[in-house]
Structures are given as structure tokens and as C-alpha cells.
Design an enzyme around this catalytic site. Sequence first.
Site, mmCIF file in Angstrom:
data_model
loop_
_atom_site.group_PDB
_atom_site.id
_atom_site.type_symbol
_atom_site.label_atom_id
_atom_site.label_comp_id
_atom_site.label_asym_id
_atom_site.label_seq_id
_atom_site.Cartn_x
_atom_site.Cartn_y
_atom_site.Cartn_z
ATOM 1 N N PHE A 37 0.832 -1.204 0.000
ATOM 2 C CA PHE A 37 0.000 0.000 0.000
ATOM 3 C C PHE A 37 0.860 1.244 0.000
ATOM 4 C CE2 PHE A 37 0.909 -0.723 4.451
ATOM 5 C CZ PHE A 37 0.985 0.541 5.012
ATOM 6 N N VAL A 158 10.180 -2.135 1.314
ATOM 7 C CA VAL A 158 8.864 -2.447 0.756
ATOM 8 C C VAL A 158 7.786 -2.051 1.759
ATOM 9 C CG1 VAL A 158 7.338 -4.333 0.076
ATOM 10 C CG2 VAL A 158 9.711 -4.308 -0.706
ATOM 11 N N LYS A 159 6.760 -1.350 1.277
ATOM 12 C CA LYS A 159 5.668 -0.909 2.165
ATOM 13 C C LYS A 159 4.545 -1.949 2.086
ATOM 14 C CE LYS A 159 3.183 3.383 3.311
ATOM 15 N NZ LYS A 159 3.876 3.669 4.578
ATOM 16 N N ALA A 160 4.739 -3.055 2.779
ATOM 17 C CA ALA A 160 3.804 -4.183 2.733
ATOM 18 C C ALA A 160 2.970 -4.237 4.003
ATOM 19 C CB ALA A 160 4.564 -5.493 2.556
ATOM 20 N N TYR A 164 3.614 -4.373 8.933
ATOM 21 C CA TYR A 164 3.098 -3.442 9.941
ATOM 22 C C TYR A 164 2.561 -4.140 11.193
ATOM 23 C CZ TYR A 164 4.087 0.621 7.177
ATOM 24 O OH TYR A 164 4.765 1.615 6.507
#
Length: 308
Positions: A37, A158-160, A164
Site C-alpha cells: 500500500f 517495501v511498504k507491505a 506493519y
Amino acid sequence: MPMPKSEYIWYDGEFVPWDEAKVHVLAHVLHYGSSVFEGIRCYSTPNGPAVFRLEPHLKRMYDSCKVYRMEIPFPQEELSEAILETIRRNKLNSCYIRPLVFRGYGQLGVEPRTCPVNVIVAVWEWGAYLGAEALEQGVDVGVSSWRRMAPDTFPASVKAGGHYTNSQLIRMEATDQGYEEGIALDVYGYVSEGSGENLFLVQDKVILTPPLASSILGGITRNSIITLANDLGYEVREQTITREQLYMADELFFTGTAAEVTPIRSVDHIVIGPGHRGPVTEALQEAFFAIVEGRAEDRHNWLTSVNG
């Protein structure tokens, strides 16, 4: 506070009412965190709404999907236009933008590539992430007992979505200890970042920030602040930072799409500098907000007009 609803969400090329944008309970993303995202802001300017650094955000999302072998079924140009049209359809002058790519309903198993790849774009009104008063007075934070991932476990750049879960542990621990946010160390014990923000340290008017090798996300706002700091004549160094350097800093501040530029008032109950926003942080805040709010020339071409 409940999330404010907008009217429409863009879902795989179609606009659907907010409450009808749904996934199956056996979608792969719900069980294995298989999503990528972005968080992007749209600002109100005298010339109408404008999206901050739209293309770099989308490039990072496409690059992130490449690492996880998720082929986005829309070209980047089409998704860029979908974001602008979603803002227009919802008649918003300023908003937070959340494009999300995820593996949907198909099969359950760790090997995900037989599942379909779905894409949504949602927008909604959202103010200062850590509170409006925090932009001036700063926030109290604590160093977390939770570390960031080692470089050979998860790809930190990587913004996975699955990454989070680590951020949630950092933020919940901070909240339980009475802090507004936490700061994580990397696997080697050096300063990494907040649960959802990059970190900057000011010492003798030199600005320091952890390098990508400290398991940080390469933030778009972080990159922008480095650019603005150079514009203002400050020396910026990307280098490893030890925990005790936080306590001895003249100023500390977070950056991020949500946090924007937020000063840090204290770390582990140790007051930082004057105990409120310092002069370097203030100068960078003013330079940043002047551009995104349309009060200064967009000299780096960071803004994309929603209305063309």
C-alpha cells in the site's frame, strides 16, 4: 475516533459505494498479510486540491509489488488517474489517499501466486496524525523493546501490509507506556525509525538521519525534507545513530505522509533541547507547508493538480 467515510471507493476499475467495498473472509490478504500500500496526502491550495508527490509514491508501490511478485493489473498511469478521479468523485479539497494492492480470494497457502491481485483506492478527510498541537509542541516518545527486522528477513524498503504487525507492537507498547509514539532500533542496536515515521536528529545545526541499511522505509517525505534542508543550506548526513545520541540531540523530529514534520519533545522522559519545536525543525516545517499549501513556488514539481 471512527474513520470518516467518503462516498466512493475505486475498486478494480469501478467506483463502488464506501460500504459496499468488501472482500471475502477467505481472501489471502486476511490470513497472510499479502498486501502492498501507499499513504499519500492531497492538500488544499489556492489553485484547488493537489496531491503531494503522486508519482514517486506510485513508483514505490509498483516496486514493492515487484519484490513480492504481485503484478498490478493496471498500468501506473491508469492508477494515477484513478486516484485523481476518486478525489474528484468524493468532492474533497484535502484528504488522505490509500491505494492498496492485495491478494484476494482464491486459495489458502503460503505460495500465493494463484490468488487474484485486487486494487483499491480510498480517500478520506484526515488531520494531523499525532495531533495538531504536536506540530508545535512536539510529542513524547519512548525507545521500543521491539526491534526492526534484520535485512535478510523482510525487505524493509517495501511498504507491505504484513510488515506493519511489527509497527503495531511498537505503537501499542508506546501507548501502554504513556507515549504518543515509539522509536525502534535495528537488529544491530542502532536507531531505525518510528512505527510509521522516519526520524531526523539535529546536532550543532547538522541534520542526521538513519540510512536505508538501518531497516528503514525510504520515505517520500523523508526524501523531500532532505531536499528542503539542502535548499536551506543545512548539511544532511545519512549515518547510523546510537540510542544515546537521541538524548543528547538539540532537536529531533519525525517525518512521514501522516506525521508530516512533527517535532519530538522527549525520549524516554528525557527532554530534548528546549522541550518543544526547535529552530531547524520550524524552518523545515515552514518550507514544507509553504509548498504543499500553495503559498510558495512548487520549485521541485511535487504537486499534481486534481482538477488539471
